[in-house]
Scaffold this motif. Structure first.
Motif, PDB file in Angstrom:
ATOM      1  N   VAL A 134      29.675  58.698 -33.108  1.00  0.00           N
ATOM      2  CA  VAL A 134      28.243  58.517 -32.888  1.00  0.00           C
ATOM      3  C   VAL A 134      27.857  57.032 -32.955  1.00  0.00           C
ATOM      4  CG1 VAL A 134      25.953  59.156 -33.775  1.00  0.00           C
ATOM      5  CG2 VAL A 134      27.883  60.740 -34.077  1.00  0.00           C
ATOM      6  N   ASN A 135      26.944  56.642 -32.096  1.00  0.00           N
ATOM      7  CA  ASN A 135      26.315  55.320 -32.207  1.00  0.00           C
ATOM      8  C   ASN A 135      24.894  55.462 -31.696  1.00  0.00           C
ATOM      9  OD1 ASN A 135      25.840  52.575 -32.587  1.00  0.00           O
ATOM     10  ND2 ASN A 135      27.376  51.882 -31.099  1.00  0.00           N
ATOM     11  N   GLU A 136      24.065  54.462 -31.952  1.00  0.00           N
ATOM     12  CA  GLU A 136      22.769  54.497 -31.287  1.00  0.00           C
ATOM     13  C   GLU A 136      22.995  54.192 -29.812  1.00  0.00           C
ATOM     14  OE1 GLU A 136      19.435  52.172 -32.708  1.00  0.00           O
ATOM     15  OE2 GLU A 136      18.185  52.986 -31.107  1.00  0.00           O
ATOM     16  N   ASN A 137      22.149  54.811 -28.960  1.00  0.00           N
ATOM     17  CA  ASN A 137      22.261  54.596 -27.519  1.00  0.00           C
ATOM     18  C   ASN A 137      21.625  53.245 -27.169  1.00  0.00           C
ATOM     19  OD1 ASN A 137      22.767  55.043 -24.873  1.00  0.00           O
ATOM     20  ND2 ASN A 137      21.428  56.823 -24.651  1.00  0.00           N
ATOM     21  N   ASP A 138      22.277  52.189 -27.619  1.00  0.00           N
ATOM     22  CA  ASP A 138      21.689  50.847 -27.568  1.00  0.00           C
ATOM     23  C   ASP A 138      21.312  50.377 -26.164  1.00  0.00           C
ATOM     24  OD1 ASP A 138      21.946  50.241 -30.348  1.00  0.00           O
ATOM     25  OD2 ASP A 138      24.072  49.892 -30.039  1.00  0.00           O
ATOM     26  N   SER A 139      22.079  50.792 -25.149  1.00  0.00           N
ATOM     27  CA  SER A 139      21.821  50.225 -23.820  1.00  0.00           C
ATOM     28  C   SER A 139      20.564  50.794 -23.164  1.00  0.00           C
ATOM     29  CB  SER A 139      23.035  50.372 -22.906  1.00  0.00           C
ATOM     30  OG  SER A 139      23.501  51.673 -22.966  1.00  0.00           O
ATOM     31  N   THR A 143      15.465  50.695 -30.428  1.00  0.00           N
ATOM     32  CA  THR A 143      14.818  50.898 -31.720  1.00  0.00           C
ATOM     33  C   THR A 143      15.572  50.157 -32.810  1.00  0.00           C
ATOM     34  OG1 THR A 143      16.075  52.919 -31.919  1.00  0.00           O
ATOM     35  CG2 THR A 143      13.783  53.121 -31.242  1.00  0.00           C
ATOM     36  N   GLU A 144      16.900  50.250 -32.730  1.00  0.00           N
ATOM     37  CA  GLU A 144      17.705  49.634 -33.770  1.00  0.00           C
ATOM     38  C   GLU A 144      17.603  48.123 -33.700  1.00  0.00           C
ATOM     39  OE1 GLU A 144      22.212  49.508 -33.604  1.00  0.00           O
ATOM     40  OE2 GLU A 144      21.729  51.069 -35.045  1.00  0.00           O
ATOM     41  N   ILE A 145      17.519  47.657 -32.476  1.00  0.00           N
ATOM     42  CA  ILE A 145      17.570  46.216 -32.301  1.00  0.00           C
ATOM     43  C   ILE A 145      16.191  45.592 -32.548  1.00  0.00           C
ATOM     44  CG2 ILE A 145      18.505  44.411 -30.816  1.00  0.00           C
ATOM     45  CD1 ILE A 145      19.854  46.564 -29.141  1.00  0.00           C
TER      46      ILE A 145
HETATM   47  N1  GLU Z   1      24.504  49.977 -32.724  1.00  0.00           N
HETATM   48  C1  GLU Z   1      24.931  48.608 -32.941  1.00  0.00           C
HETATM   49  C2  GLU Z   1      26.270  48.371 -32.232  1.00  0.00           C
HETATM   50  O1  GLU Z   1      26.992  49.300 -31.963  1.00  0.00           O
HETATM   51  C3  GLU Z   1      25.173  48.291 -34.410  1.00  0.00           C
HETATM   52  C4  GLU Z   1      23.996  48.367 -35.317  1.00  0.00           C
HETATM   53  C5  GLU Z   1      24.330  48.434 -36.821  1.00  0.00           C
HETATM   54  O2  GLU Z   1      25.401  47.983 -37.215  1.00  0.00           O
HETATM   55  O3  GLU Z   1      23.517  48.923 -37.575  1.00  0.00           O
HETATM   56  O4  GLU Z   1      26.576  47.220 -31.966  1.00  0.00           O
END
Ligand code: GLU
Length: 266
Positions: A134-139, A143-145
């Motif tokens: 699992v990861n955030e769907n960053d692309s 939200t995370e960024i």
């Molecule tokens: N989702 C980000 C990445 O895969 C990382 C964010 C985090 O480390 O909290 O680069």
């Protein structure tokens, strides 16, 4: 909902799986996949929450430094996520394990139809002995960024949400620090790792955030928030150094490793 005794969520940070030049640390990744496969063989269901996409993508795109501009971060995440999954698939494949990628956004937890789908997908993958990664769907989400309107704003909190959604009994956060210290280990040579925390108090939070910054003790404050959420749902949380993933064996044998945040009675 009852907590499944055999489900463990493991979160790895960017610093655990990349080296100082921002490239994948192949040896660490291999060790991690080997230890996780070994623990799975003991009868545990595992979910891996892995960061690292942006750093790995930036390295692969030969960017001079980790991008600051959001569109470039998202491009790096798109490139890096593919690279990471390729490597995870390859290393887990060597230990005869299958993996499946799940990229999530806040809406996946907040929207009832999406969260129902998500639960079903986790269950189906785990019932078939496939390790969800699992990861955030960053692309497509930032939200995370960047955004403030979010349920999770980093992969620590995301891993706590995933642990709750999967009915896990344990969340293990692999960091670049040995655990929660009773002081700031960067400035206080006498600071020691606290081995067991029953209650996450305001005092602990202020120790974790050092002198007003969450960088002082290696991003510990977001880990404490994640631990607070997960323990309140009956999930034990363990924070330890990801340099030695073999510690997973010690953790499941309940040996003293890192900092254990004890689950609240449900
Ligand atoms: N989702 C980000 C990445 O895969 C990382 C964010 C985090 O480390 O909290 O680069």
């Amino acid at each position: 909902m009852s907590v499944s005794k055999k489900r463990i969520v493991v979160k790895v940070g960017t610093s655990t799986i990349t080296n100082d030049s921002g490239n994948v640390d192949i040896r660490s990744l291999d060790h991690l996949c080997r230890a996780l496969s070994g623990v799975e063989n003991l009868g545990y269901d595992l979910v891996l929450v892995s960061s690292g996409a942006i750093a790995v993508g930036a390295g692969k795109m030969r960017l001079a430094q980790k991008p600051k501009e959001i569109r470039l971060k998202q491009a790096a995440a798109a490139v890096g996520q593919t690279e990471l999954m390729h490597l995870y698939d390859k290393f887990f494949g060597e230990y005869n394990r299958m993996v499946g990628q799940i990229l999530l956004d806040n809406a996946d937890f907040c929207n009832p139809a999406r969260s129902e789908n998500l639960k079903n997908t986790f269950d189906a993958l785990l019932e078939n002995h496939i390790i969800p990664i699992v990861n955030e769907n960053d692309s497509v989400s930032h939200t995370e960024i960047e955004s403030d309107k979010k349920l999770f704003s980093d992969n620590d909190m995301l891993s706590a949400l995933v642990a709750i959604f999967c009915n896990a009994s344990k969340l293990i956060i692999f960091s670049d620090i040995d655990g929660l210290y009773d002081g700031n280990p960067k400035t206080d040579p006498n600071a020691k790792v606290i081995s067991r925390v029953e209650e996450i108090t305001e005092e602990l939070k202020s120790v974790a955030s050092g002198s007003g910054s969450n960088r002082g003790t290696g991003g510990m404050i977001t880990k404490l928030e994640a631990a607070e959420l997960a323990t309140s749902h009956g999930i034990d949380v363990l924070i330890t150094n990801g340099k030695n993933p073999e510690k997973l064996y010690d953790i499941i044998e309940k040996k003293k490793v890192g900092t254990l945040f004890v689950a609240k009675e449900q």
